[in-house]
Write a protein that holds these residues in place. Structure first.
Motif, PDB file in Angstrom:
ATOM      1  N   TYR B   2       0.860  -1.178   0.000  1.00  0.00           N
ATOM      2  CA  TYR B   2       0.000   0.000   0.000  1.00  0.00           C
ATOM      3  C   TYR B   2       0.907   1.241   0.000  1.00  0.00           C
ATOM      4  O   TYR B   2       1.837   1.312   0.803  1.00  0.00           O
ATOM      5  N   ILE B   3       0.645   2.177  -0.894  1.00  0.00           N
ATOM      6  CA  ILE B   3       1.518   3.359  -0.915  1.00  0.00           C
ATOM      7  C   ILE B   3       0.738   4.679  -0.882  1.00  0.00           C
ATOM      8  O   ILE B   3      -0.430   4.740  -1.261  1.00  0.00           O
ATOM      9  N   ILE B   4       1.442   5.689  -0.426  1.00  0.00           N
ATOM     10  CA  ILE B   4       0.971   7.068  -0.516  1.00  0.00           C
ATOM     11  C   ILE B   4       1.998   7.757  -1.409  1.00  0.00           C
ATOM     12  O   ILE B   4       3.206   7.624  -1.175  1.00  0.00           O
ATOM     13  N   LEU B   5       1.542   8.457  -2.405  1.00  0.00           N
ATOM     14  CA  LEU B   5       2.455   9.143  -3.319  1.00  0.00           C
ATOM     15  C   LEU B   5       2.093  10.634  -3.337  1.00  0.00           C
ATOM     16  O   LEU B   5       0.927  10.994  -3.436  1.00  0.00           O
ATOM     17  N   VAL B   6       3.122  11.455  -3.200  1.00  0.00           N
ATOM     18  CA  VAL B   6       2.918  12.909  -3.243  1.00  0.00           C
ATOM     19  C   VAL B   6       3.907  13.500  -4.228  1.00  0.00           C
ATOM     20  O   VAL B   6       5.091  13.191  -4.175  1.00  0.00           O
ATOM     21  N   TYR B   7       3.431  14.329  -5.132  1.00  0.00           N
ATOM     22  CA  TYR B   7       4.396  14.969  -6.015  1.00  0.00           C
ATOM     23  C   TYR B   7       4.397  16.477  -5.857  1.00  0.00           C
ATOM     24  O   TYR B   7       3.423  17.085  -5.424  1.00  0.00           O
ATOM     25  N   ASP B   8       5.530  17.076  -6.165  1.00  0.00           N
ATOM     26  CA  ASP B   8       5.695  18.522  -6.171  1.00  0.00           C
ATOM     27  C   ASP B   8       6.380  18.802  -7.505  1.00  0.00           C
ATOM     28  O   ASP B   8       7.556  18.531  -7.686  1.00  0.00           O
ATOM     29  N   ILE B   9       5.603  19.307  -8.435  1.00  0.00           N
ATOM     30  CA  ILE B   9       6.048  19.304  -9.812  1.00  0.00           C
ATOM     31  C   ILE B   9       5.709  20.616 -10.528  1.00  0.00           C
ATOM     32  O   ILE B   9       4.710  21.252 -10.188  1.00  0.00           O
ATOM     33  N   ARG B  23      -3.618   6.462 -13.321  1.00  0.00           N
ATOM     34  CA  ARG B  23      -3.679   5.139 -13.958  1.00  0.00           C
ATOM     35  C   ARG B  23      -3.323   4.034 -12.961  1.00  0.00           C
ATOM     36  O   ARG B  23      -3.696   2.881 -13.131  1.00  0.00           O
ATOM     37  N   TYR B  24      -2.560   4.393 -11.928  1.00  0.00           N
ATOM     38  CA  TYR B  24      -2.084   3.393 -10.978  1.00  0.00           C
ATOM     39  C   TYR B  24      -2.708   3.488  -9.583  1.00  0.00           C
ATOM     40  O   TYR B  24      -2.749   2.513  -8.854  1.00  0.00           O
ATOM     41  N   LEU B  25      -3.144   4.700  -9.216  1.00  0.00           N
ATOM     42  CA  LEU B  25      -3.545   4.921  -7.824  1.00  0.00           C
ATOM     43  C   LEU B  25      -4.845   5.727  -7.702  1.00  0.00           C
ATOM     44  O   LEU B  25      -5.355   6.228  -8.689  1.00  0.00           O
ATOM     45  N   ASN B  26      -5.334   5.828  -6.479  1.00  0.00           N
ATOM     46  CA  ASN B  26      -6.520   6.653  -6.221  1.00  0.00           C
ATOM     47  C   ASN B  26      -6.089   8.059  -5.837  1.00  0.00           C
ATOM     48  O   ASN B  26      -5.210   8.246  -4.993  1.00  0.00           O
ATOM     49  N   TRP B  27      -6.743   9.012  -6.410  1.00  0.00           N
ATOM     50  CA  TRP B  27      -6.411  10.420  -6.181  1.00  0.00           C
ATOM     51  C   TRP B  27      -7.161  10.902  -4.945  1.00  0.00           C
ATOM     52  O   TRP B  27      -8.382  10.832  -4.905  1.00  0.00           O
ATOM     53  N   ILE B  28      -6.459  11.389  -3.942  1.00  0.00           N
ATOM     54  CA  ILE B  28      -7.188  11.835  -2.759  1.00  0.00           C
ATOM     55  C   ILE B  28      -7.083  13.325  -2.470  1.00  0.00           C
ATOM     56  O   ILE B  28      -7.873  13.858  -1.714  1.00  0.00           O
ATOM     57  N   GLN B  29      -6.127  13.980  -3.034  1.00  0.00           N
ATOM     58  CA  GLN B  29      -6.012  15.428  -2.849  1.00  0.00           C
ATOM     59  C   GLN B  29      -5.157  15.956  -3.984  1.00  0.00           C
ATOM     60  O   GLN B  29      -4.444  15.176  -4.632  1.00  0.00           O
ATOM     61  N   ASN B  30      -5.196  17.244  -4.184  1.00  0.00           N
ATOM     62  CA  ASN B  30      -4.416  17.913  -5.216  1.00  0.00           C
ATOM     63  C   ASN B  30      -3.232  17.104  -5.777  1.00  0.00           C
ATOM     64  O   ASN B  30      -3.262  16.661  -6.918  1.00  0.00           O
ATOM     65  N   SER B  31      -2.238  16.848  -4.963  1.00  0.00           N
ATOM     66  CA  SER B  31      -1.055  16.142  -5.452  1.00  0.00           C
ATOM     67  C   SER B  31      -0.783  14.870  -4.657  1.00  0.00           C
ATOM     68  O   SER B  31       0.348  14.419  -4.565  1.00  0.00           O
ATOM     69  N   VAL B  32      -1.834  14.314  -4.074  1.00  0.00           N
ATOM     70  CA  VAL B  32      -1.694  13.138  -3.217  1.00  0.00           C
ATOM     71  C   VAL B  32      -2.518  11.953  -3.720  1.00  0.00           C
ATOM     72  O   VAL B  32      -3.696  12.109  -4.034  1.00  0.00           O
ATOM     73  N   PHE B  33      -1.883  10.811  -3.753  1.00  0.00           N
ATOM     74  CA  PHE B  33      -2.517   9.583  -4.234  1.00  0.00           C
ATOM     75  C   PHE B  33      -2.263   8.468  -3.241  1.00  0.00           C
ATOM     76  O   PHE B  33      -1.273   8.494  -2.511  1.00  0.00           O
ATOM     77  N   GLU B  34      -3.134   7.464  -3.271  1.00  0.00           N
ATOM     78  CA  GLU B  34      -2.898   6.297  -2.429  1.00  0.00           C
ATOM     79  C   GLU B  34      -3.419   5.061  -3.132  1.00  0.00           C
ATOM     80  O   GLU B  34      -4.252   5.158  -4.031  1.00  0.00           O
ATOM     81  N   GLY B  35      -2.963   3.932  -2.700  1.00  0.00           N
ATOM     82  CA  GLY B  35      -3.519   2.701  -3.243  1.00  0.00           C
ATOM     83  C   GLY B  35      -2.621   1.497  -3.105  1.00  0.00           C
ATOM     84  O   GLY B  35      -1.458   1.594  -2.729  1.00  0.00           O
ATOM     85  N   GLU B  36      -3.213   0.364  -3.390  1.00  0.00           N
ATOM     86  CA  GLU B  36      -2.496  -0.911  -3.438  1.00  0.00           C
ATOM     87  C   GLU B  36      -1.774  -0.998  -4.771  1.00  0.00           C
ATOM     88  O   GLU B  36      -2.344  -0.653  -5.811  1.00  0.00           O
ATOM     89  N   ILE B  37      -0.543  -1.419  -4.735  1.00  0.00           N
ATOM     90  CA  ILE B  37       0.219  -1.541  -5.980  1.00  0.00           C
ATOM     91  C   ILE B  37       1.266  -2.651  -5.807  1.00  0.00           C
ATOM     92  O   ILE B  37       1.775  -2.855  -4.701  1.00  0.00           O
TER      93      ILE B  37
END
Lengths: 87, 87
Positions: B2-9, B23-37
């Motif tokens: 399970y991961i949390i991904l945050v980007y600053d781009i 395509r890979y994760l669930n979007w939960i906030q502006n630049s934050v994603f989470e999900g099983e991978i």
């Protein structure tokens, strides 16, 4: 407990929120913080954050883990935001 | 895992990165994603992200947890970004 905190907040309120979060946590990216915090201190942080936020526009997400060792962190690209040197 | 991904781009690259991460994760906030991978899919995601990113300017932080149950999520304020309806 160990937490990751991410905010998405209107530009006008960002500086205040950044200052608040840095009092409690370590800043690791633009709007991302992490650190050990007690539940009392976390309540205090959330209480103060609510006073800064416009709850219909802004959001704050907190991921809580009982222990830091349960989370592994990987950074791709630039390690740290330049703002760190300015503020 | 399970991961949390945050980007600053950089703004110019945000739309591409958002599309990739969704395509890979669930979007939960502006630049934050989470999900099983799976680790294979995560490598693929990071590989594609690097092609979008300017590594001297942009960053991507990934928090990995063996299991989602080890993380508790709390949201303060607005639950979801409006962009979700647009894109």
């Amino acid at each position: 407990m160990y937490i990751i905190l991410v905010y998405d907040i209107g530009e006008k309120r960002v500086a205040k929120m950044l200052k608040l979060c840095r009092r409690y946590l370590n800043w690791i990216q633009n709007s991302v913080f992490e650190g050990e915090i007690t539940s009392v201190k976390l309540k205090e942080l959330i209480h103060e954050a609510r006073r800064i936020m416009e709850e219909e526009k802004d959001s704050l997400i907190i991921f809580k883990s009982r222990e830091e060792k349960w989370l592994e962190k990987q950074i791709v690209g630039k390690e740290k935001n330049d703002l760190d040197n300015i503020l």
